[in-house]
Design a protein around this motif. Structure first.
Motif, PDB file in Angstrom:
ATOM      1  N   GLY A   1       0.792  -1.215   0.000  1.00 50.79           N
ATOM      2  CA  GLY A   1       0.000   0.000   0.000  1.00 50.79           C
ATOM      3  C   GLY A   1       0.826   1.267   0.000  1.00 50.79           C
ATOM      4  O   GLY A   1       2.058   1.237   0.139  1.00 50.79           O
ATOM      5  N   ASP A   2       0.132   2.396  -0.126  1.00 49.26           N
ATOM      6  CA  ASP A   2       0.818   3.686  -0.092  1.00 49.26           C
ATOM      7  C   ASP A   2       1.504   3.906   1.244  1.00 49.26           C
ATOM      8  O   ASP A   2       2.551   4.552   1.320  1.00 49.26           O
ATOM      9  CB  ASP A   2      -0.162   4.826  -0.395  1.00 49.26           C
ATOM     10  N   GLY A   3       0.939   3.352   2.311  1.00 42.55           N
ATOM     11  CA  GLY A   3       1.558   3.493   3.626  1.00 42.55           C
ATOM     12  C   GLY A   3       2.890   2.787   3.729  1.00 42.55           C
ATOM     13  O   GLY A   3       3.771   3.211   4.482  1.00 42.55           O
ATOM     14  N   ALA A   4       3.053   1.694   2.977  1.00 48.69           N
ATOM     15  CA  ALA A   4       4.308   0.935   3.004  1.00 48.69           C
ATOM     16  C   ALA A   4       5.331   1.483   2.017  1.00 48.69           C
ATOM     17  O   ALA A   4       6.495   1.070   2.043  1.00 48.69           O
ATOM     18  CB  ALA A   4       4.037  -0.532   2.684  1.00 48.69           C
ATOM     19  N   ALA A   5       4.910   2.403   1.170  1.00 44.97           N
ATOM     20  CA  ALA A   5       5.786   2.885   0.091  1.00 44.97           C
ATOM     21  C   ALA A   5       6.998   3.649   0.599  1.00 44.97           C
ATOM     22  O   ALA A   5       7.954   3.876  -0.158  1.00 44.97           O
ATOM     23  CB  ALA A   5       4.996   3.759  -0.877  1.00 44.97           C
ATOM     24  N   ASN A   6       6.993   4.057   1.874  1.00 44.41           N
ATOM     25  CA  ASN A   6       8.135   4.790   2.427  1.00 44.41           C
ATOM     26  C   ASN A   6       9.072   3.900   3.239  1.00 44.41           C
ATOM     27  O   ASN A   6      10.017   4.391   3.860  1.00 44.41           O
ATOM     28  CB  ASN A   6       7.637   5.943   3.312  1.00 44.41           C
ATOM     29  N   GLN A   7       8.823   2.601   3.239  1.00 46.64           N
ATOM     30  CA  GLN A   7       9.650   1.662   4.000  1.00 46.64           C
ATOM     31  C   GLN A   7      11.007   1.454   3.326  1.00 46.64           C
ATOM     32  O   GLN A   7      11.099   1.319   2.101  1.00 46.64           O
ATOM     33  CB  GLN A   7       8.939   0.318   4.112  1.00 46.64           C
TER      34      GLN A   7
ATOM     35  N   GLU B   1      -0.968  -0.404  -4.135  1.00 44.58           N
ATOM     36  CA  GLU B   1      -2.410  -0.168  -4.038  1.00 44.58           C
ATOM     37  C   GLU B   1      -2.619   1.118  -3.231  1.00 44.58           C
ATOM     38  O   GLU B   1      -2.737   1.094  -2.005  1.00 44.58           O
ATOM     39  CB  GLU B   1      -3.105  -1.357  -3.386  1.00 44.58           C
ATOM     40  N   ASN B   2      -2.648   2.219  -3.939  1.00 49.95           N
ATOM     41  CA  ASN B   2      -2.747   3.532  -3.303  1.00 49.95           C
ATOM     42  C   ASN B   2      -4.216   3.868  -3.047  1.00 49.95           C
ATOM     43  O   ASN B   2      -4.902   4.400  -3.911  1.00 49.95           O
ATOM     44  CB  ASN B   2      -2.093   4.599  -4.192  1.00 49.95           C
ATOM     45  N   ASN B   3      -4.670   3.547  -1.830  1.00 52.14           N
ATOM     46  CA  ASN B   3      -6.059   3.865  -1.481  1.00 52.14           C
ATOM     47  C   ASN B   3      -6.169   5.189  -0.726  1.00 52.14           C
ATOM     48  O   ASN B   3      -7.165   5.459  -0.072  1.00 52.14           O
ATOM     49  CB  ASN B   3      -6.692   2.717  -0.686  1.00 52.14           C
ATOM     50  N   LYS B   4      -5.124   5.982  -0.818  1.00 46.29           N
ATOM     51  CA  LYS B   4      -5.079   7.379  -0.343  1.00 46.29           C
ATOM     52  C   LYS B   4      -4.814   7.541   1.152  1.00 46.29           C
ATOM     53  O   LYS B   4      -4.464   8.628   1.603  1.00 46.29           O
ATOM     54  CB  LYS B   4      -6.373   8.133  -0.693  1.00 46.29           C
ATOM     55  N   TYR B   5      -4.972   6.468   1.934  1.00 44.81           N
ATOM     56  CA  TYR B   5      -4.798   6.594   3.376  1.00 44.81           C
ATOM     57  C   TYR B   5      -3.989   5.417   3.923  1.00 44.81           C
ATOM     58  O   TYR B   5      -4.428   4.271   3.848  1.00 44.81           O
ATOM     59  CB  TYR B   5      -6.147   6.643   4.101  1.00 44.81           C
TER      60      TYR B   5
ATOM     61  N   LEU C   1       3.451  -0.631 -10.886  1.00 44.54           N
ATOM     62  CA  LEU C   1       2.089  -0.207 -11.214  1.00 44.54           C
ATOM     63  C   LEU C   1       1.478   0.423  -9.960  1.00 44.54           C
ATOM     64  O   LEU C   1       1.288  -0.264  -8.953  1.00 44.54           O
ATOM     65  CB  LEU C   1       1.239  -1.394 -11.661  1.00 44.54           C
ATOM     66  N   GLU C   2       1.208   1.708 -10.029  1.00 46.70           N
ATOM     67  CA  GLU C   2       0.537   2.370  -8.908  1.00 46.70           C
ATOM     68  C   GLU C   2      -0.953   2.388  -9.211  1.00 46.70           C
ATOM     69  O   GLU C   2      -1.417   3.111 -10.087  1.00 46.70           O
ATOM     70  CB  GLU C   2       1.042   3.799  -8.697  1.00 46.70           C
ATOM     71  N   MET C   3      -1.696   1.588  -8.492  1.00 47.37           N
ATOM     72  CA  MET C   3      -3.134   1.498  -8.676  1.00 47.37           C
ATOM     73  C   MET C   3      -3.825   2.544  -7.804  1.00 47.37           C
ATOM     74  O   MET C   3      -3.812   2.442  -6.576  1.00 47.37           O
ATOM     75  CB  MET C   3      -3.626   0.090  -8.300  1.00 47.37           C
ATOM     76  N   ILE C   4      -4.398   3.551  -8.448  1.00 38.11           N
ATOM     77  CA  ILE C   4      -5.112   4.592  -7.712  1.00 38.11           C
ATOM     78  C   ILE C   4      -6.500   4.056  -7.381  1.00 38.11           C
ATOM     79  O   ILE C   4      -7.360   3.921  -8.248  1.00 38.11           O
ATOM     80  CB  ILE C   4      -5.220   5.893  -8.533  1.00 38.11           C
ATOM     81  N   THR C   5      -6.711   3.732  -6.122  1.00 34.93           N
ATOM     82  CA  THR C   5      -7.952   3.084  -5.725  1.00 34.93           C
ATOM     83  C   THR C   5      -8.497   3.731  -4.453  1.00 34.93           C
ATOM     84  O   THR C   5      -8.050   4.815  -4.065  1.00 34.93           O
ATOM     85  CB  THR C   5      -7.708   1.564  -5.565  1.00 34.93           C
TER      86      THR C   5
END
Length: 349
Positions: free
Chosen positions: A173-179, A201-205, A262-266
């Motif tokens: 997820g987007d939250g893990a993208a900074n790991q 899976e970028n669900n914005k939060y 692949l960044e899935m904007i979801t």
């Protein structure tokens, strides 16, 4: 020495040019046949009804521990599954029920694992976040944020070593993208040109924090740029766009070009987990996504518009899906609990 540096620089420049081309050539979407639309509709609806039932069982106290639902994100995993070949692997985080169902794992076994029963896919010992299936090439379900990215890279290394032509898909997820381990994996994957698709899976939060507050750069598809890994943003609410982008990324990997992002904007409609009231966003925001971008309703509307299905036929599909989900819930509530001796099995010392 100078000649060696020049040749190396030229190779990197050529690779960078190819990577830029890979980002431009991804089709926006692919048109589905009637059969594909109906299959996508059924699979996404099945996942949603399953997750809704899991939420109900959690509310009744029949599911303990953590429970992260996938409601709203169904197009991502269904579109990618449609692009897979037999033997391609999938690994993801703790929001994993949908991935299991999409790749063909037994819904009775998934639901029974949620309720901690003997017939669960991990014998009732793993719960929501820890299920696996070697037969379906599904490698979890991981509770440590970002840990599955390194493991998915390892799967890709095995594919390259065996020269079997298979591709690993590592979801996070987007939250893990900074790991940090994500970037260590990126470096290793590009260094050895491993056949892995990194699916953000970028669900914005990330939990309760908006990506705008947590990330200095919000175009996560470009997080691999410094390693020479191409990537694109994809409309993760449109199953056709997901399928098109995945087809391209799969071909890129199979041709030996290395990893792809692949960044899935979801968007997830529920909170981060069942214990999250999601008060950090407005009801209007969620309702707007539901009414204007819902992945299932988009397919439903196309089926009706093209006269590929009637209202009654779609209702029949929903009834069939609800029946399968109800049966899995019934099984999960009546299956025996694991014998206490199971506490001492499957332990690696």
């Amino acid at each position: 020495m100078a000649g060696t540096q020049s040749k190396s620089s030229g190779g990197r420049a050529k690779g960078a040019t190819k990577a830029r081309g890979a980002m431009k050539n991804v089709p926006a979407l692919v048109e589905f046949s009637k059969e594909e639309e109906l299959n996508a509709y059924r699979e996404m609806l099945f996942i949603r009804r399953f997750e809704e039932k899991a939420g109900q069982l959690y509310g009744m106290g029949l599911i303990g521990g953590f429970c992260h639902l996938y409601i709203g994100q169904e197009a991502v995993v269904v579109g990618m599954e449609m692009a897979k070949e037999k033997g391609d692997q999938m690994i993801t985080s703790y929001r994993d029920h949908a991935h299991m169902l999409a790749c063909g794992m037994d819904p009775n076994g998934v639901m029974a694992e949620l309720t901690g029963r003997r017939g669960g896919l991990s014998k009732g010992k793993g719960g929501s976040m820890h299920m696996f299936s070697k037969e379906q090439e599904f490698y979890g379900g991981h509770g440590i944020v970002g840990a599955q990215v390194a493991l998915g890279t390892g799967l890709a290394f095995a594919n390259r070593y065996k020269e079997n032509g298979k591709v690993s898909m590592a979801f996070f997820g987007d939250g893990a993208a900074n790991q940090g381990q994500v970037y260590e994996s990126f470096n290793m994957a590009k260094l050895w040109n491993l056949p892995v698709i990194y699916v953000i899976e970028n669900n914005k939060y990330g939990m309760g924090t908006s990506i705008e507050r947590a990330s200095s750069t919000t175009d996560l598809s470009q997080r691999g740029a410094s390693f020479g890994i191409p990537g694109v943003q994809v409309d993760g609410m449109d199953v056709r766009a997901v399928k098109a982008a995945t087809d391209y990324a799969m071909e890129w990997c199979r041709e030996g070009n290395g990893p792809y992002i692949l960044e899935m904007i979801t968007y997830r409609y529920r909170g981060h987990s069942m214990s999250d009231p999601a008060k950090y966003r407005s009801k209007d925001e969620v309702q707007k996504m539901r009414s204007e971008h819902d992945p299932i309703e988009q397919v439903r509307a196309r089926l009706l518009e093209k006269e590929w299905a009637t209202e009654d036929e779609l209702k029949a599909i929903d009834k069939e899906v609800r029946g399968v989900v109800a049966a899995s819930a019934e099984f999960a509530q009546n299956d025996p609990e694991p014998d206490p001796s199971e506490l001492y099995t499957d332990i690696v010392l």
